[in-house]
Motif scaffolding. Structure first.
Motif, PDB file in Angstrom:
ATOM      1  N   ASN A 159       0.834  -1.213   0.000  1.00 34.54           N
ATOM      2  CA  ASN A 159       0.000   0.000   0.000  1.00 34.54           C
ATOM      3  C   ASN A 159       0.863   1.254   0.000  1.00 34.54           C
ATOM      4  O   ASN A 159       0.564   2.232  -0.705  1.00 34.54           O
ATOM      5  CB  ASN A 159      -0.906   0.005   1.236  1.00 34.54           C
ATOM      6  N   LYS A 160       1.910   1.220   0.797  1.00 34.69           N
ATOM      7  CA  LYS A 160       2.788   2.385   0.918  1.00 34.69           C
ATOM      8  C   LYS A 160       3.449   2.699  -0.422  1.00 34.69           C
ATOM      9  O   LYS A 160       3.502   3.864  -0.854  1.00 34.69           O
ATOM     10  CB  LYS A 160       3.852   2.112   1.988  1.00 34.69           C
ATOM     11  N   LYS A 161       3.933   1.666  -1.093  1.00 32.74           N
ATOM     12  CA  LYS A 161       4.575   1.853  -2.391  1.00 32.74           C
ATOM     13  C   LYS A 161       3.564   2.332  -3.428  1.00 32.74           C
ATOM     14  O   LYS A 161       3.868   3.177  -4.274  1.00 32.74           O
ATOM     15  CB  LYS A 161       5.213   0.532  -2.819  1.00 32.74           C
ATOM     16  N   CYS A 162       2.337   1.806  -3.358  1.00 31.62           N
ATOM     17  CA  CYS A 162       1.283   2.185  -4.297  1.00 31.62           C
ATOM     18  C   CYS A 162       0.921   3.663  -4.149  1.00 31.62           C
ATOM     19  O   CYS A 162       0.744   4.370  -5.137  1.00 31.62           O
ATOM     20  CB  CYS A 162       0.056   1.310  -4.072  1.00 31.62           C
TER      21      CYS A 162
ATOM     22  N   VAL B  26     -10.323   0.939 -19.856  1.00 29.16           N
ATOM     23  CA  VAL B  26     -10.411  -0.278 -19.044  1.00 29.16           C
ATOM     24  C   VAL B  26      -9.799  -0.042 -17.666  1.00 29.16           C
ATOM     25  O   VAL B  26     -10.345  -0.488 -16.646  1.00 29.16           O
ATOM     26  CB  VAL B  26      -9.722  -1.464 -19.756  1.00 29.16           C
ATOM     27  N   ILE B  27      -8.678   0.669 -17.613  1.00 26.61           N
ATOM     28  CA  ILE B  27      -8.055   0.979 -16.323  1.00 26.61           C
ATOM     29  C   ILE B  27      -8.986   1.843 -15.479  1.00 26.61           C
ATOM     30  O   ILE B  27      -9.173   1.600 -14.285  1.00 26.61           O
ATOM     31  CB  ILE B  27      -6.694   1.674 -16.533  1.00 26.61           C
ATOM     32  N   ALA B  28      -9.580   2.850 -16.099  1.00 26.12           N
ATOM     33  CA  ALA B  28     -10.520   3.719 -15.379  1.00 26.12           C
ATOM     34  C   ALA B  28     -11.705   2.919 -14.860  1.00 26.12           C
ATOM     35  O   ALA B  28     -12.194   3.143 -13.747  1.00 26.12           O
ATOM     36  CB  ALA B  28     -11.001   4.842 -16.294  1.00 26.12           C
ATOM     37  N   TRP B  29     -12.173   1.960 -15.655  1.00 29.21           N
ATOM     38  CA  TRP B  29     -13.277   1.085 -15.228  1.00 29.21           C
ATOM     39  C   TRP B  29     -12.862   0.245 -14.027  1.00 29.21           C
ATOM     40  O   TRP B  29     -13.635   0.076 -13.074  1.00 29.21           O
ATOM     41  CB  TRP B  29     -13.688   0.199 -16.402  1.00 29.21           C
ATOM     42  N   LYS B  30     -11.646  -0.268 -14.043  1.00 30.40           N
ATOM     43  CA  LYS B  30     -11.143  -1.054 -12.920  1.00 30.40           C
ATOM     44  C   LYS B  30     -11.053  -0.201 -11.656  1.00 30.40           C
ATOM     45  O   LYS B  30     -11.307  -0.679 -10.549  1.00 30.40           O
ATOM     46  CB  LYS B  30      -9.761  -1.621 -13.253  1.00 30.40           C
TER      47      LYS B  30
ATOM     48  N   LEU C  30      -6.101   3.674  -5.020  1.00 32.47           N
ATOM     49  CA  LEU C  30      -5.690   2.629  -4.086  1.00 32.47           C
ATOM     50  C   LEU C  30      -6.606   1.412  -4.176  1.00 32.47           C
ATOM     51  O   LEU C  30      -6.143   0.268  -4.156  1.00 32.47           O
ATOM     52  CB  LEU C  30      -5.684   3.182  -2.656  1.00 32.47           C
ATOM     53  N   LYS C  31      -7.910   1.640  -4.309  1.00 34.46           N
ATOM     54  CA  LYS C  31      -8.857   0.522  -4.406  1.00 34.46           C
ATOM     55  C   LYS C  31      -8.626  -0.282  -5.682  1.00 34.46           C
ATOM     56  O   LYS C  31      -8.555  -1.520  -5.659  1.00 34.46           O
ATOM     57  CB  LYS C  31     -10.288   1.051  -4.381  1.00 34.46           C
ATOM     58  N   GLY C  32      -8.480   0.427  -6.816  1.00 34.05           N
ATOM     59  CA  GLY C  32      -8.305  -0.265  -8.088  1.00 34.05           C
ATOM     60  C   GLY C  32      -6.962  -0.951  -8.216  1.00 34.05           C
ATOM     61  O   GLY C  32      -6.873  -2.093  -8.685  1.00 34.05           O
ATOM     62  N   MET C  33      -5.892  -0.275  -7.801  1.00 31.96           N
ATOM     63  CA  MET C  33      -4.566  -0.875  -7.920  1.00 31.96           C
ATOM     64  C   MET C  33      -4.386  -2.025  -6.931  1.00 31.96           C
ATOM     65  O   MET C  33      -3.636  -2.972  -7.200  1.00 31.96           O
ATOM     66  CB  MET C  33      -3.482   0.187  -7.705  1.00 31.96           C
TER      67      MET C  33
ATOM     68  N   LEU D 253      -6.835  -4.060  -6.178  1.00 26.76           N
ATOM     69  CA  LEU D 253      -7.529  -5.128  -6.884  1.00 26.76           C
ATOM     70  C   LEU D 253      -6.630  -5.746  -7.958  1.00 26.76           C
ATOM     71  O   LEU D 253      -6.602  -6.969  -8.140  1.00 26.76           O
ATOM     72  CB  LEU D 253      -8.807  -4.582  -7.519  1.00 26.76           C
ATOM     73  N   LEU D 254      -5.888  -4.907  -8.652  1.00 34.40           N
ATOM     74  CA  LEU D 254      -4.983  -5.383  -9.697  1.00 34.40           C
ATOM     75  C   LEU D 254      -3.649  -5.878  -9.143  1.00 34.40           C
ATOM     76  O   LEU D 254      -2.871  -6.488  -9.878  1.00 34.40           O
ATOM     77  CB  LEU D 254      -4.714  -4.255 -10.701  1.00 34.40           C
ATOM     78  N   GLN D 255      -3.389  -5.590  -7.845  1.00 35.19           N
ATOM     79  CA  GLN D 255      -2.114  -5.928  -7.221  1.00 35.19           C
ATOM     80  C   GLN D 255      -0.951  -5.273  -7.954  1.00 35.19           C
ATOM     81  O   GLN D 255       0.073  -5.894  -8.239  1.00 35.19           O
ATOM     82  CB  GLN D 255      -1.918  -7.447  -7.153  1.00 35.19           C
ATOM     83  N   CYS D 256      -1.133  -3.989  -8.240  1.00 35.95           N
ATOM     84  CA  CYS D 256      -0.106  -3.205  -8.932  1.00 35.95           C
ATOM     85  C   CYS D 256       0.301  -2.033  -8.050  1.00 35.95           C
ATOM     86  O   CYS D 256      -0.548  -1.200  -7.704  1.00 35.95           O
ATOM     87  CB  CYS D 256      -0.620  -2.688 -10.276  1.00 35.95           C
ATOM     88  N   ASP D 257       1.568  -1.960  -7.712  1.00 35.31           N
ATOM     89  CA  ASP D 257       2.053  -0.849  -6.900  1.00 35.31           C
ATOM     90  C   ASP D 257       3.226  -0.121  -7.561  1.00 35.31           C
ATOM     91  O   ASP D 257       3.930   0.654  -6.918  1.00 35.31           O
ATOM     92  CB  ASP D 257       2.462  -1.334  -5.500  1.00 35.31           C
ATOM     93  N   CYS D 258       3.418  -0.385  -8.869  1.00 31.02           N
ATOM     94  CA  CYS D 258       4.501   0.285  -9.602  1.00 31.02           C
ATOM     95  C   CYS D 258       4.224   0.169 -11.097  1.00 31.02           C
ATOM     96  O   CYS D 258       3.343  -0.583 -11.532  1.00 31.02           O
ATOM     97  CB  CYS D 258       5.867  -0.323  -9.251  1.00 31.02           C
ATOM     98  N   ILE D 259       4.994   0.906 -11.870  1.00 35.23           N
ATOM     99  CA  ILE D 259       4.819   0.928 -13.323  1.00 35.23           C
ATOM    100  C   ILE D 259       4.966  -0.465 -13.916  1.00 35.23           C
ATOM    101  O   ILE D 259       4.150  -0.903 -14.738  1.00 35.23           O
ATOM    102  CB  ILE D 259       5.852   1.882 -13.957  1.00 35.23           C
TER     103      ILE D 259
END
Length: 258
Positions: free
Chosen positions: A68-71, A108-112, A127-130, A132-138
């Motif tokens: 979360n912190k990195k995101c 699609v990203i905006a929808w997520k 934070l909620k969408g990323m 869900l995607l488990q993405c905290d970096c480029i």
């Protein structure tokens, strides 16, 4: 435990047949060659097959875990003091992940992220969408781009994205999409898959319509999926919006004049 109980019982019987001096108390019969099912070695194999250890799962290192912190730190790279990722930050975000702002993957990203406003992501949405995607970096988001593109090939998911696009793109003080925005969004969503889209777009350009309402928007997708390109299966008595009735009349007249 069943195997242990059988073995103890057998040992007890043997003890009763042997005297303390080790001599047989009664004639000892010649042992028959044991069958395969009584062989201790095979019996051990049977036990082993029931107790086969499971291979340990791969341990997840701290570097592999979502942070979360990195995101949030990633989010703040694109925001100003108001903690909202706006148009300028969006441009840099698109550049970082290697996607053009007009690319459908951004929708699609905006929808997520369940973002309601085009061109803006709030901290909560991000934070909620990323998460869900488990993405905290480029790099992690880039690794999910193919997964996100595949959503467009799923009929049900695409329908959800298509319907989301209407509210996402419209001015929030208006109930309908202005026609220029509607045409742009239709080109983005249907331009690559609907053979009649160029003709329909031409019809919209010369029509009297200045806006497209939600019912019309929803029915354009249904029309594109169910009506053949030659319009032969179009039901004039169906519950289609007048907009589509007029398009069919216009296109048939146009084909007849060729």
């Amino acid at each position: 435990m069943i195997y242990s109980h059988k073995r103890n019982t057998t040992l007890g019987i043997q003890a009763q047949l042997v005297n303390p001096c080790g001599n047989s108390a009664m004639p000892v019969k010649k042992k028959r060659k044991s069958s395969g099912s009584d062989d201790p070695g095979l019996r051990k194999c049977k036990i082993t097959c029931f107790c086969r250890p499971q291979a340990p799962g791969r341990l997840i290192s701290p570097e592999d875990q979502f942070s979360n912190k990195k995101c949030l730190a990633w989010f703040y790279e694109y925001t100003g003091p108001d903690e909202v990722l706006g148009p300028e930050g969006m441009e840099k975000f698109c550049e970082d992940i290697g996607v053009e702002p007009e690319n459908i993957i951004m929708l699609v990203i905006a929808w997520k992220l369940e973002a309601p406003n085009m061109g803006f992501f709030t901290k909560e949405e991000w934070l909620k969408g990323m998460t869900l995607l488990q993405c905290d970096c480029i790099e992690r988001l880039q690794g999910k781009l193919d997964y996100l593109r595949n959503h467009l090939n799923d009929t049900i998911i695409f329908k959800n994205i298509y319907r989301y696009a209407f509210d996402f793109a419209r001015d929030k003080d208006q109930r309908s999409l202005d026609m220029d925005t509607a045409k742009s969004m239709l080109a983005l969503l249907l331009g690559r898959t609907w053979p009649l889209f160029p003709v329909f777009n031409q019809f919209l350009e010369q029509s009297k319509y200045k806006v497209m309402n939600k019912d019309q928007w929803y029915n354009v997708l249904e029309f594109s999926r169910t009506v053949s390109t030659d319009l032969s299966n179009y039901d004039e008595d169906g519950a289609w919006p007048v907009l589509l009735d007029e398009f069919v009349e216009w296109q048939k007249a146009r084909l007849a004049a060729l």
